[in-house]
Design a protein around this motif. Sequence first.
Motif, short mmCIF file in Angstrom:
data_model
loop_
_atom_site.label_atom_id
_atom_site.label_comp_id
_atom_site.label_asym_id
_atom_site.label_seq_id
_atom_site.Cartn_x
_atom_site.Cartn_y
_atom_site.Cartn_z
N LYS A 86 -35.89 28.41 -1.90
CA LYS A 86 -36.19 27.84 -3.27
C LYS A 86 -35.43 28.94 -4.15
O LYS A 86 -35.39 28.69 -5.35
CB LYS A 86 -37.33 27.54 -3.45
N ASN A 96 -20.76 19.57 -1.63
CA ASN A 96 -21.73 18.99 -1.14
C ASN A 96 -22.51 18.15 -2.06
O ASN A 96 -23.80 18.41 -1.90
CB ASN A 96 -22.38 20.06 -0.06
N LEU A 97 -22.22 17.70 -3.09
CA LEU A 97 -23.05 16.90 -4.06
C LEU A 97 -23.55 15.95 -3.04
O LEU A 97 -23.11 15.21 -2.20
CB LEU A 97 -22.26 16.46 -5.27
N PHE A 98 -24.79 15.17 -3.71
CA PHE A 98 -25.26 14.16 -3.00
C PHE A 98 -24.59 12.74 -3.67
O PHE A 98 -24.84 12.48 -4.85
CB PHE A 98 -26.62 13.83 -3.21
N PRO A 99 -23.74 12.17 -3.03
CA PRO A 99 -22.91 11.09 -3.33
C PRO A 99 -23.83 10.05 -3.78
O PRO A 99 -23.21 9.12 -4.86
CB PRO A 99 -22.03 10.64 -2.39
N HIS A 100 -25.05 9.82 -3.47
CA HIS A 100 -25.67 8.45 -3.77
C HIS A 100 -26.68 8.87 -5.00
O HIS A 100 -27.44 7.83 -5.43
CB HIS A 100 -26.60 8.18 -2.59
N MET A 101 -26.37 9.79 -5.62
CA MET A 101 -27.22 10.03 -6.84
C MET A 101 -26.17 10.27 -7.92
O MET A 101 -25.34 11.03 -7.96
CB MET A 101 -28.15 11.34 -6.53
N GLU A 109 -32.69 16.67 -8.50
CA GLU A 109 -33.36 16.78 -7.13
C GLU A 109 -33.81 18.03 -6.61
O GLU A 109 -35.18 17.73 -6.06
CB GLU A 109 -32.14 16.27 -6.15
N GLY A 110 -33.67 19.08 -6.62
CA GLY A 110 -34.32 20.37 -6.15
C GLY A 110 -35.59 20.36 -6.78
O GLY A 110 -36.80 20.50 -6.37
N HIS A 113 -38.20 17.71 -6.01
CA HIS A 113 -38.71 17.30 -4.68
C HIS A 113 -38.74 18.33 -4.06
O HIS A 113 -39.34 18.24 -2.92
CB HIS A 113 -37.52 16.26 -4.15
N THR A 114 -38.83 19.78 -4.31
CA THR A 114 -39.16 21.01 -3.77
C THR A 114 -40.16 21.77 -4.60
O THR A 114 -40.80 22.47 -4.04
CB THR A 114 -37.97 21.57 -3.07
N ARG A 158 -26.85 22.40 -10.14
CA ARG A 158 -27.98 21.88 -9.09
C ARG A 158 -28.70 23.31 -8.42
O ARG A 158 -29.65 23.22 -8.36
CB ARG A 158 -27.11 20.83 -8.14
N ALA A 159 -27.83 24.07 -8.22
CA ALA A 159 -28.35 25.26 -7.52
C ALA A 159 -29.45 26.25 -8.69
O ALA A 159 -30.32 26.44 -8.50
CB ALA A 159 -27.38 26.21 -6.85
N MET A 162 -32.84 25.16 -9.56
CA MET A 162 -34.12 25.74 -8.78
C MET A 162 -34.66 27.05 -9.47
O MET A 162 -35.44 27.66 -8.91
CB MET A 162 -33.75 25.98 -7.34
N GLY B 120 -22.76 19.08 5.67
CA GLY B 120 -22.70 19.76 4.24
C GLY B 120 -23.93 19.33 3.48
O GLY B 120 -24.43 19.82 2.66
N GLN B 121 -24.29 17.90 3.47
CA GLN B 121 -25.26 17.22 3.04
C GLN B 121 -26.74 17.62 3.30
O GLN B 121 -27.46 18.10 2.39
CB GLN B 121 -25.41 15.87 3.12
N LEU B 128 -31.59 24.03 -0.77
CA LEU B 128 -32.51 23.72 -2.23
C LEU B 128 -34.04 23.96 -1.86
O LEU B 128 -35.01 23.96 -2.84
CB LEU B 128 -32.33 22.15 -2.42
N GLY B 129 -34.27 24.25 -0.60
CA GLY B 129 -35.52 24.62 -0.24
C GLY B 129 -36.32 23.51 0.44
O GLY B 129 -37.35 23.19 0.45
N LYS B 134 -37.70 16.05 5.00
CA LYS B 134 -37.79 15.54 3.54
C LYS B 134 -36.12 15.54 3.15
O LYS B 134 -35.54 14.53 2.63
CB LYS B 134 -38.03 16.85 2.58
N SER B 220 -21.92 3.73 -5.87
CA SER B 220 -21.53 5.13 -6.09
C SER B 220 -20.52 5.80 -5.37
O SER B 220 -19.96 6.87 -5.57
CB SER B 220 -22.89 5.85 -5.35
#
Lengths: 251, 224
Positions: A86, A96-101, A109-110, A113-114, A158-159, A162, B120-121, B128-129, B134, B220
């Motif tokens: 973290k 490596n972005l989250f494609p569904h968001m 997200e970070g 959720h963390t 995104r990084a 955190m 990579g996902q 991100l920890g 999760k 998306s």
Amino acid sequence: MNNSEITSTPILSMQKINKWFGPLHVLHDVTMNVHEGEVVVIIGASGSGKSTFLRCINFLEEAERGTIVYKGKPILKNRNLTAIRKEIGMVFQHFNLFPHMTVLHNVMEGPVHTKRMPSHEAETLALSLLEKVGLSDKADVYPSTLSGGQKQRVAIARALAMQPSVMLFDEPTSALDPELVGEVVSVMKDLANEGMTMIVVTHEMWFAKEAADRVVFMDEGRIVEEASPDKMFSEPENERTQQFLKQILNN
Amino acid sequence: MGNLIPWDFSVIPLKFHLFVQAAGYTIFISFFGILAGTVSGLFVSLMKISKNKVVSGIASVYIFVIRGTPLLLQLFIIYYGLIALVAIPPLLSAIIALGFHNGAYIAEIFRGSIQSIHYGQMEAALSLGMTKPKAMVRIILPQAFKRAVPPLGNQFIIALKDSSLASTIAVPELLLRGRQMGASSFQYMEMLIIVAVWYLLMTGVFSVIIHRIEKKLKVSDREQ
């Protein structure tokens, strides 16, 4: 505070890292100390082990031998790894972005959720970071609609969301079209100027020249030479370094 | 040429309510069979990709046994075979058999779609920890589900048709009703055609729903 660079404990200390891929010994006793606020750029030919070394720092690859000490404590896989991740942000070659968001939710997200940051707080933070990387207007779109350079800037945001103490960059511009490299590197330079501790694996020599405190040359899984950018680029000592820089700078 | 009995669909309206009732059974068995299959399939797929050899071994054996034997046999084992231990009513037997059976296929569908998500996902989520579970729930599974929709739709349609095997253990679903009414009226062909139309109606509606879901999930993925 004289000699603080030397006497203070490093924020990250990689000690004698050894890594094998099957029979292939890809990292040989790699040791590196990084102090707070330092920007270290790792260069080297592909296959020299520089990305693998970077990935060992936050255990995306597990080194078979060696210790990684963060703020004085060794990182242990089943003890403190998740917590330390973290605090160590990472930016990947392929984003490596989250494609569904949406972009905004990628950045939120970070923290949400963390770190259990309340959603509205995370949103404010995410929006300010998107502004910082120049993408406020893209908050509500999905990553698939962005250019490579924009994707990488979102990944940096995104990084950063955190609020890490250290940022790792794994060839952040290698997958970009040449005309998009500048926008990503300039965000990275801003970060460096703000005092972020950074370890950057890259082929962008001008980033190394302008932003690095130290340049490390790796070859065949070993650190061969380490110097200030001025010295590294004007009078490298090692023969392999000279060859490599000659090739790279001629392009 | 034997005696040709002309087809006569004039009695259909009189039997309509019986077919509605039978279709209700078919839908009931299929729905709960699919639900059980999806839940167990997800579970088994996660077991199968586990690094724990015992856990993944159990999943592999389950898939091997269920996929390698006929559904009809599985149904008989549950209904007739287990009777010495526990008497399971026909309707429940049918749902259990369909659930177990589809669990194995759906597990493979999920496993395939989970493993198709670029590593990579997972790495981005870990960096991100996030813990692995999760990251699975927040990052990998939502993307994997999306990719699983087309093959899942296909599997659901197969399951709906496979529910007709329940006719062999006296569940009064469509096929059994059709055969019974054909036998009692000697209008076999008419009744079987009606049964076919009912199945086509249900699978047709289902295909449309799946297609809609697929389209909706594409949001998306839209290119520039």
